[in-house]
Design an enzyme around this catalytic site. Structure first.
Site, short mmCIF file in Angstrom:
data_model
loop_
_atom_site.label_atom_id
_atom_site.label_comp_id
_atom_site.label_asym_id
_atom_site.label_seq_id
_atom_site.Cartn_x
_atom_site.Cartn_y
_atom_site.Cartn_z
N GLY A 273 -0.67 0.06 6.78
CA GLY A 273 -1.78 0.99 7.08
C GLY A 273 -2.75 1.11 5.93
O GLY A 273 -3.93 1.41 6.13
N GLU B 76 -5.08 -1.65 6.35
CA GLU B 76 -5.87 -1.37 7.57
C GLU B 76 -6.97 -0.33 7.28
O GLU B 76 -8.10 -0.47 7.74
CB GLU B 76 -4.93 -0.92 8.69
CG GLU B 76 -4.06 -2.06 9.21
CD GLU B 76 -2.92 -1.61 10.08
OE1 GLU B 76 -2.83 -2.09 11.24
OE2 GLU B 76 -2.11 -0.76 9.63
N GLU C 178 4.52 -5.12 7.97
CA GLU C 178 5.14 -4.39 9.08
C GLU C 178 6.30 -5.15 9.74
O GLU C 178 7.30 -4.55 10.13
CB GLU C 178 4.08 -4.05 10.15
CG GLU C 178 3.14 -2.93 9.77
CD GLU C 178 1.91 -3.40 9.02
OE1 GLU C 178 0.96 -2.61 8.87
OE2 GLU C 178 1.90 -4.55 8.52
N1 T1G Z 1 6.59 5.41 3.82
C1 T1G Z 1 7.47 6.32 3.35
N2 T1G Z 1 8.13 6.21 2.15
C2 T1G Z 1 7.87 5.12 1.43
C3 T1G Z 1 6.97 4.11 1.86
C4 T1G Z 1 6.30 4.29 3.11
N3 T1G Z 1 5.43 3.42 3.59
N4 T1G Z 1 6.94 3.15 0.92
C5 T1G Z 1 7.78 3.55 -0.07
N5 T1G Z 1 8.34 4.72 0.23
C6 T1G Z 1 9.28 5.49 -0.60
C7 T1G Z 1 10.59 4.76 -0.84
O1 T1G Z 1 11.50 5.00 0.20
C8 T1G Z 1 11.05 5.37 -2.16
O2 T1G Z 1 11.61 6.62 -1.88
C9 T1G Z 1 9.74 5.60 -2.90
O3 T1G Z 1 8.71 5.63 -1.89
C10 T1G Z 1 9.40 4.53 -3.88
O4 T1G Z 1 9.47 3.27 -3.22
C11 T1G Z 1 0.20 1.61 10.90
C12 T1G Z 1 2.85 1.10 10.96
C13 T1G Z 1 5.04 0.01 -2.05
C14 T1G Z 1 5.96 -2.11 -2.85
O5 T1G Z 1 6.09 -1.62 4.53
O6 T1G Z 1 7.17 -2.13 0.04
O7 T1G Z 1 1.84 0.91 7.67
O8 T1G Z 1 13.90 6.20 -2.66
O9 T1G Z 1 11.41 2.38 -4.51
O10 T1G Z 1 9.86 -0.62 -5.80
O11 T1G Z 1 0.26 -0.67 10.71
O12 T1G Z 1 7.84 0.81 -1.61
O13 T1G Z 1 12.26 7.34 -4.13
O14 T1G Z 1 13.12 8.50 -2.08
O15 T1G Z 1 10.16 0.92 -2.89
O16 T1G Z 1 7.74 0.42 -6.67
C15 T1G Z 1 3.93 -0.64 5.83
C16 T1G Z 1 6.74 -0.28 2.08
C17 T1G Z 1 4.43 0.58 6.50
C18 T1G Z 1 5.43 -0.91 2.37
C19 T1G Z 1 6.63 0.04 -3.95
N6 T1G Z 1 4.17 -0.56 4.41
N7 T1G Z 1 6.93 0.03 0.68
O17 T1G Z 1 7.83 -0.50 -4.37
O18 T1G Z 1 9.08 1.65 -5.02
S1 T1G Z 1 4.26 0.45 8.25
C20 T1G Z 1 5.27 -1.06 3.87
C21 T1G Z 1 7.16 -0.96 -0.23
C22 T1G Z 1 2.59 0.63 8.53
C23 T1G Z 1 0.68 0.47 10.08
C24 T1G Z 1 2.15 0.38 9.93
C25 T1G Z 1 7.44 -0.52 -1.63
C26 T1G Z 1 6.22 -0.64 -2.58
P1 T1G Z 1 12.79 7.20 -2.72
P2 T1G Z 1 10.11 1.98 -3.89
P3 T1G Z 1 8.65 0.20 -5.57
#
Ligand code: T1G
Length: 696
Positions: A92, A95, A115
């Site tokens: 997002g 996006e 995603e």
């Molecule tokens: N939502 C909620 N929590 C998230 C999050 C997210 N998108 N991304 C990370 N966290 C939390 C994670 O659980 C952890 O929590 C803390 O943040 C630090 O993360 C509409 C539907 C960005 C590369 O797939 O790949 O958008 O354990 O340990 O190693 O089309 O986080 O501390 O409680 O991973 O530095 C798409 C997911 C969503 C990216 C950072 N986005 N995140 O890595 O830290 S779907 C993703 C990552 C979407 C749209 C669709 C990685 C990071 P806690 P971390 P990091």
């Protein structure tokens, strides 16, 4: 200027889209404002939608969420909106950025649509706007595979408009002033890169074939490609509607629940209840490894890859030369595959020092023992390094099955001894099983968990028992696979059934890869522990007795050619029949369903015992071990999550059926499984502390 301030990763949690809309409206109303800059506070731009919100939608707690109001507000703004990107613009986040009129970034930024790694597809216009900016092929690849794209490649692809050197905000304000008052193009109206059906057909065919091959069994990658194809065939609004349909189907799928479970699981395993954040850790600046074999060499590469100088010791020059040659070859292969340039190879190579003596070990912050799997030898090594190592040096063993306490008792500092069980090939496999002995100090555990992250591994804490979490369970899985072969299933049928289930490789082919002699030696080491009268697999020992150790000897369960391609071997089929006859085993036709249930439920049942004993802290820890160490399909979430999706009542019923056929020694249901099944609960809900408090 609009700043997103929602630590830790500026996810689009409730309140953030609303805040952006308010910001744009304020900008629009203010005649002095000529342009808008949207930037992320802290370490990153927007890392995506808030994944925690998805569960509320699929459970019906919340109506579906949509980001289109904020996207349209940005895109329809009469004042140009400049997206200033650092860290990661993922999902997002990208996006939102693409709804903007200009995107600029620092050189270290990354963009992507990950995603599909959560079993969904971009659901906020990503499949519609990305092909309009980056072209069809790039967009299809980014959405289907979810890999991050670095800033320079994003600029070249047309996703970014500029890379700013120096401070992002300064660069962004300068850029915004440059475009202020200029008519801004809306991404949704840019159709020049959408190609035509004839030109696009081979692109979609190729990316679909690649997705089917490399993302076997997964629905989201193919759905994402359908979304991008819709962008090339439909007007924007219809494309958005098609994307929403595809998104919804994926979001409500078991695969997505499994992959989201895996995502949060990988983060949850880092949290150890009795080791609070802030526990002191030792600084690991120098490492030393005893043993330059397959494992020792791979472990050394992990340290060098993390920039940590590492000594590798072995007993003979030949062994050292062989070990270093393998390391060099692995690095050269990575350069050939374009993973990193020659300069990086030389940098890492220079950090690895091979030697025949313990010189320098006295300066190491950690010493890792990676020698042959025998208790006597390991105790000798630990007694030796105990005399050399400095105070505060972590003493780790790469044992895959042996008793950490027995190893530690060979030293004067058992509190510094811990298991660091890497998985072969150690420079590739992401799992690090960290084994806590009864004397292991909390600082040593905290140091190991932090070190796992530094070595780019997923560290999972395990208690000390034979085989810890992973190997203790795989023993039962392998046992059943071999029994099924003795009872009439062909070697290929067993492996094919598990391959179709989604395993990276079937159990027998996996045995050949790891080397059948490894298990053979361990079985001999533990023969005295076998319960008399309890059935044990027979064929693997017979294969080893005739030198069939698997790939390393060109034959095991399969025959292997020079390229290690497996083929069926009639001699093995004859041997199996002979062994079964000698043992009086009735042979029959066995359906694939039974092969999967016998092997996977053997994992689950042993997993339930491990969970109840506290060898694993949570069910998700077991799942993370299997996803990162044993090729269990992530889109099934891991053995414990999988059992929850089948329903523990059903799993229990099947296990009780196997118990009645094969006896309680092999198939007595784990008490925890029984309790949870009878109370309608799940492994995911199991919380030992709560249960013991309730029981107390
Ligand atoms: N939502 C909620 N929590 C998230 C999050 C997210 N998108 N991304 C990370 N966290 C939390 C994670 O659980 C952890 O929590 C803390 O943040 C630090 O993360 C509409 C539907 C960005 C590369 O797939 O790949 O958008 O354990 O340990 O190693 O089309 O986080 O501390 O409680 O991973 O530095 C798409 C997911 C969503 C990216 C950072 N986005 N995140 O890595 O830290 S779907 C993703 C990552 C979407 C749209 C669709 C990685 C990071 P806690 P971390 P990091």
């Amino acid at each position: 200027m609009i700043t997103i301030n929602n630590p830790p990763v500026n996810a689009l949690s409730p309140g953030v889209p609303e805040g952006i809309i308010e910001g744009i409206e304020t900008a629009e109303k203010d005649p002095d404002v000529r342009a808008v800059v949207l930037i992320g506070g802290g370490r990153t731009f927007i890392a995506g939608a808030d994944i925690r919100e998805f569960g509320k939608v699929t459970s019906g707690e919340k109506p579906r969420f949509t980001l289109h109001p904020v996207l349209n507000k940005i895109e329809d703004s009469r004042k140009p909106v400049v997206m200033a990107i650092h860290g990661t613009a993922f999902g997002g986040g990208l996006e939102v950025a693409m709804a903007g009129h200009y995107r600029i970034a620092v050189g270290s930024a990354q963009v992507g649509q990950p995603e599909v790694k959560l079993g969904i597809i971009p659901g906020a216009g990503g499949t519609q706007r990305l092909p309009r900016l980056a072209g069809v092929a790039k967009a299809a690849e980014m959405c289907a595979f979810g890999e991050p794209v670095d800033a320079r490649s994003a600029l070249a692809a047309g996703i970014l408009d500029k890379i700013v050197e120096g401070d992002l905000l300064t660069g962004a304000l300068e850029f915004a002033r440059g475009v202020a008052g200029r008519l801004a193009y809306k991404t949704r109206e840019r159709n020049e890169k959408l190609g035509d059906p004839t030109a696009n057909a081979p692109i979609f065919a190729a990316v679909r074939e690649n997705a089917r091959k490399t993302r076997r069994g997964q629905m989201a990658p193919l759905a994402a490609i359908d979304g991008v194809e819709a962008a090339t065939r439909l007007p924007f609004a219809d494309g958005i509607a098609r994307e929403a349909e595809l998104f919804r189907v994926c979001l409500f799928s078991v695969q997505s629940k499994a992959l989201i479970h895996a995502f949060f699981g990988e983060r949850a395993v880092a949290k150890i209840p009795d080791i609070p954040k802030g526990t002191k850790t030792y600084d690991i600046k120098r490492a030393a490894i005893v043993g330059a074999g397959t494992m020792g060499g791979g472990i050394a590469m992990n340290y060098a890859n993390a920039g940590i100088p590492v000594i590798v010791k072995d007993t003979t020059q030949d062994a050292l030369n062989r070990g270093m040659a393998t390391i060099r070859k692995n690095y050269e292969n990575s350069v050939k595959k374009g993973r990193f340039p020659q300069a990086v190879l030389e940098q890492r190579w220079a950090l690895i020092t091979p030697q025949l003596r313990y010189a320098g070990f006295e300066q190491a912050d950690i010493i890792v023992e990676a020698v042959f799997e025998g208790m006597a030898l390991k105790r000798q090594i630990f007694a030796e390094i105990d005399k050399i190592a400095k105070p505060g040096c972590v003493l780790a063993s790469n044992t895959s099955t042996l008793d950490i306490d027995e190893i530690a008792s060979a030293t004067t500092r058992p509190e510094m001894v811990i298991g660091h069980h890497f998985f072969s090939p150690a420079n590739v496999m992401r799992l690090l099983e960290i084994v806590r002995g009864k004397a292991t100090g909390k600082e040593v555990i905290a140091t190991s968990m932090a070190l796992a992250k530094k070595l780019n591994k997923v560290g999972v804490l395990a208690g000390n028992c034979r085989g810890f979490i992973g190997n203790r369970m795989i023993h039962c899985y392998g046992r059943e696979a071999q029994f099924l072969v003795e009872e009439g299933a062909s070697v290929e049928a067993v492996d094919h059934a598990l391959y179709e289930f989604g395993m990276a490789m079937g159990p027998l082919a996996m045995g050949d890869l790891a080397g059948l002699d490894v298990g053979w030696r361990i079985r001999k080491e533990f023969k005295h522990l076998e319960k008399p009268g309890v059935r044990v697999p027979l064929v693997a020992d017979r294969l080893c007795e005739i030198g069939r150790y698997g790939q390393k000897t060109g034959m095991g369960w399969y025959l292997y050619d020079a390229n290690r391609t497996p083929s069926w071997d009639p001699d093995v089929a004859v041997l199996i029949e002979k062994v079964a006859k000698e043992a009086g085993i009735q042979r029959r036709t066995i359906p694939a369903e039974e092969i999967v249930e016998r092997t996977i439920y053997a994992l689950v049942n042993e997993g339930a015992k491990i969970l109840e004993e506290g060898i694993a802290l949570r069910a998700v820890d077991i799942d993370v071990v299997y996803l990162n160490g044993y090729g269990f399909p992530a889109w099934r979430g891991g053995p414990m999550f999988y059992a929850d999706t089948i329903g523990l009542k059903n799993v229990l019923a099947k296990i009780e059926e196997f118990e009645s056929k094969h006896g309680p020694d092999l198939w007595a249901p784990a008490p925890l499984l029984k309790r949870l099944a009878e109370s309608g609960k799940t492994f995911e809900s199991f919380d030992r502390d709560k249960e013991s408090a309730a029981g107390a």
